[in-house]
Design an enzyme around this catalytic site. Structure first.
Site, PDB file in Angstrom:
ATOM      1  N   PHE A 150      12.980  54.801   7.213  1.00  0.00           N
ATOM      2  CA  PHE A 150      11.591  53.827   7.208  1.00  0.00           C
ATOM      3  C   PHE A 150      10.662  53.710   8.894  1.00  0.00           C
ATOM      4  CE2 PHE A 150      12.166  53.964   3.511  1.00  0.00           C
ATOM      5  CZ  PHE A 150      11.439  55.361   2.390  1.00  0.00           C
ATOM      6  N   ARG A 152       9.578  53.169  12.301  1.00  0.00           N
ATOM      7  CA  ARG A 152       8.490  53.795  13.429  1.00  0.00           C
ATOM      8  C   ARG A 152       8.953  53.943  15.032  1.00  0.00           C
ATOM      9  NH1 ARG A 152       3.679  50.186  12.192  1.00  0.00           N
ATOM     10  NH2 ARG A 152       6.145  49.152  12.674  1.00  0.00           N
ATOM     11  N   LEU A 266      -5.944  55.075  10.009  1.00  0.00           N
ATOM     12  CA  LEU A 266      -7.854  55.624   9.832  1.00  0.00           C
ATOM     13  C   LEU A 266      -7.973  56.033  11.151  1.00  0.00           C
ATOM     14  CD1 LEU A 266      -9.079  53.966   6.150  1.00  0.00           C
ATOM     15  CD2 LEU A 266      -7.812  56.725   6.869  1.00  0.00           C
ATOM     16  N   CYS A 276       9.034  63.991  12.873  1.00  0.00           N
ATOM     17  CA  CYS A 276       8.776  63.081  11.311  1.00  0.00           C
ATOM     18  C   CYS A 276       7.470  64.563  10.502  1.00  0.00           C
ATOM     19  CB  CYS A 276       9.224  62.194  11.266  1.00  0.00           C
ATOM     20  SG  CYS A 276      10.668  61.967  11.367  1.00  0.00           S
ATOM     21  N   LYS A 279       7.182  67.973  10.453  1.00  0.00           N
ATOM     22  CA  LYS A 279       8.426  68.694   9.975  1.00  0.00           C
ATOM     23  C   LYS A 279       8.355  68.285   8.220  1.00  0.00           C
ATOM     24  CE  LYS A 279      12.453  66.022  10.614  1.00  0.00           C
ATOM     25  NZ  LYS A 279      12.556  65.435   9.929  1.00  0.00           N
ATOM     26  N   ARG A 343       8.316  65.300  21.021  1.00  0.00           N
ATOM     27  CA  ARG A 343       8.560  66.006  20.359  1.00  0.00           C
ATOM     28  C   ARG A 343       7.062  66.539  19.322  1.00  0.00           C
ATOM     29  NH1 ARG A 343      14.216  64.449  17.184  1.00  0.00           N
ATOM     30  NH2 ARG A 343      13.161  62.573  17.711  1.00  0.00           N
TER      31      ARG A 343
END
Ligand code: NAD
Length: 459
Positions: A150, A152, A266, A276, A279, A343
């Site tokens: 998970f 980032r 938000l 990520c 896809k 990407r």
């Protein structure tokens, strides 16, 4: 523990280096020989805060080595961290995962715990198990576990050492115990935090969710799809703010204080990108379709996201009128701050459209210019945001880098041809810029004209 990590990308290299930092002996493998050589020579293949030092330190200490996949399969515990990009039809391309599995099956003997960390569709673990057995030639005794990642990009190291949770999908208690042992220093806070040092105050209980392999795989896809849905949701609300009158910042703040919702994700903008969310959302929809489940909710999330660049382009062309021959300054290329990853970056898509319209682009990004140059050679890459602003008819702020928060606006005012700022991330103060003589166009705040038009049409 002796651990192999296959795939030396954003996830694999972070995992390998941080596991070594925890005291494990780690072999990190990749099929890209140039990348391996770079790493062996002490260079980083990409930018990720804090990772460089951790890689160097552990490589020098002999806890982290860079090997071929064939060499890595000698290790008892093998993490698969290879890419799972989208196929044309949106499904996850699992050919790299399959290739690693066949190498393990053909070359390894005895017991292996194969842990999938790459993001994969539900039931991949079961396929892996089956194919490891099918291709095995040396009495391989293999267990497959899922341990989705998970982290980032931009805070990958911090996320490794301070995860919100650790998810472990297993079929046996023995596999569960081994994965827990790997993460024990994190679960018990028995490490020195390489990000915050000894003063680290992030010691809190890390929940560990032990479940079956399918559920672990579903947790990852569902998490990313939920976050993507939140982004598309707030973008739709931002559109209504613009059309009907309202301020998305205040609306989001008001929504976010509800503890069931929260403030994260938000922020309106030009849509989610990166390697990520787009896809994983597609792959989740495709795998659900295969099992006869209607995931049109997420198809709509994708559609909303795809329109974000169109809508922002409309604002730009409305203000600039003719693009051909105009110079546009672009601040930010990476799909988000603190990474060099471009990407599926919305900024690159925006630039492609501006170039197609005949605009000249002068771009600056603190980290992502080398990677952007490969895809967009016709852009002029600049030393700093001021050079990108020179003689520009407009400046587009597309990635919220910290550096842009300390822009000297007076200096910019003196450089541009027209003081017009398009803020695609709502990162600047509208009041400050308009009082400084700029025309400011952000997201999710009604322009007076538009509101009056709408009110007029209702009347
Ligand atoms: P990446 O493209 O940065 O790295 C993948 C690496 O795998 C590359 O270095 C590539 O050369 C190597 N590779 C490909 N095929 C191989 C093979 N057969 N044998 C050995 N090496 C091989 O990708 P990434 O961003 O690190 O993502 C890896 C996986 O983790 C993906 O499934 C992704 O969805 C998932 N993930 C990524 C992130 C993120 O933020 N990047 C976060 C969580 C999960």
């Amino acid at each position: 523990m002796d651990i192999a990590v296959i795939g030396a990308g954003y996830v694999g290299l972070t995992t390998a280096a941080c596991l070594a930092e925890l005291g494990h002996k780690v072999a990190c493998a990749d099929s890209d020989m140039a990348k391996l050589q770079l790493l062996r020579n002490g260079h980083m293949p990409f930018f990720e805060p804090y990772l460089d030092g951790i890689v160097r330190r552990n490589h020098a200490a002999g806890r982290l080595e860079f090997v071929t996949t064939e060499e890595a399969v000698g290790y008892r515990v093998i993490f698969i961290c290879v890419g799972t990009p989208p196929l044309e039809n949106g499904e996850a391309d699992l050919s790299s995962v399959d290739s690693v599995a066949r190498t393990v099956a053909r070359r390894a003997d005895g017991y292996r715990l194969v842990i999938e960390k790459s993001t994969v569709p539900v039931q991949t673990g079961h396929q892996l198990q089956k194919h490891l057995e099918l291709y095995s030639t040396n009495h391989l005794q293999c267990e497959v576990a899922s341990n989705p990642e998970f982290l980032r990009e931009g805070s990958a190291v911090e996320d490794f050492f301070h995860p919100d949770r650790i998810v472990v999908g297993v079929d046996s208690a023995m596999a569960a115990a081994q994965v827990q042992e790997i993460y024990e220093p994190i679960l018990k806070h028995a490490f020195e935090c390489p990000v915050h040092g000894l003063t680290c105050d992030r010691r809190r209980t890390v929940p560990i969710i032990v479940t079956d392999v399918n559920s672990a795989e579903l947790i990852k896809h569902a998490s990313n799809s939920f976050l993507a849905m939140k982004i598309s949701f707030i973008n739709l609300v931002a559109d209504l703010c613009e059309a009907a009158g309202g301020d998305i910042a205040k609306v989001a703040e008001g929504i976010g204080w509800d503890r069931r919702i929260g403030h994260a994700f938000l922020r309106p903008g030009i849509g989610f990108g990166g390697s990520c969310f787009p896809k994983d959302l597609q792959a989740f929809v495709r795998v659900a379709g295969k099992f006869g489940c209607d995931f049109s909710l997420f198809e709509e999330v994708e559609r909303v996201n795809a329109r974000r660049v169109d809508l922002f382009m409309q604002k730009i062309t409305k203000e600039l009128w003719v693009l051909r021959g105009k110079t546009v300054g672009v601040w930010g290329l990476a799909y988000k701050p603190d990474t060099d990853d471009v990407r599926c970056a919305p900024a690159l898509e925006m630039i492609r459209r501006l170039l197609a319209g005949g605009a000249r682009i002068q771009a600056y990004d603190p980290q992502a210019m080398d990677k952007a140059r490969v895809q967009l050679p016709d852009v002029t890459y600049c030393r700093d945001p001021y050079e990108a602003a020179e003689s520009a008819s407009a400046i587009l702020a597309l990635t919220e880098w910290e550096e842009f928060h300390s822009i000297n606006w007076e200096r910019v005012r003196g450089l541009v041809q027209r003081p017009l700022i398009f803020d695609a991330r709502n990162m600047f103060s509208r009041e400050k810029l308009t009082s400084g003589g700029f025309q400011y166009v952000g997201i999710g705040v009604a322009s007076d004209v538009k509101v009056l038009e709408a009110v007029g049409s209702i009347a």
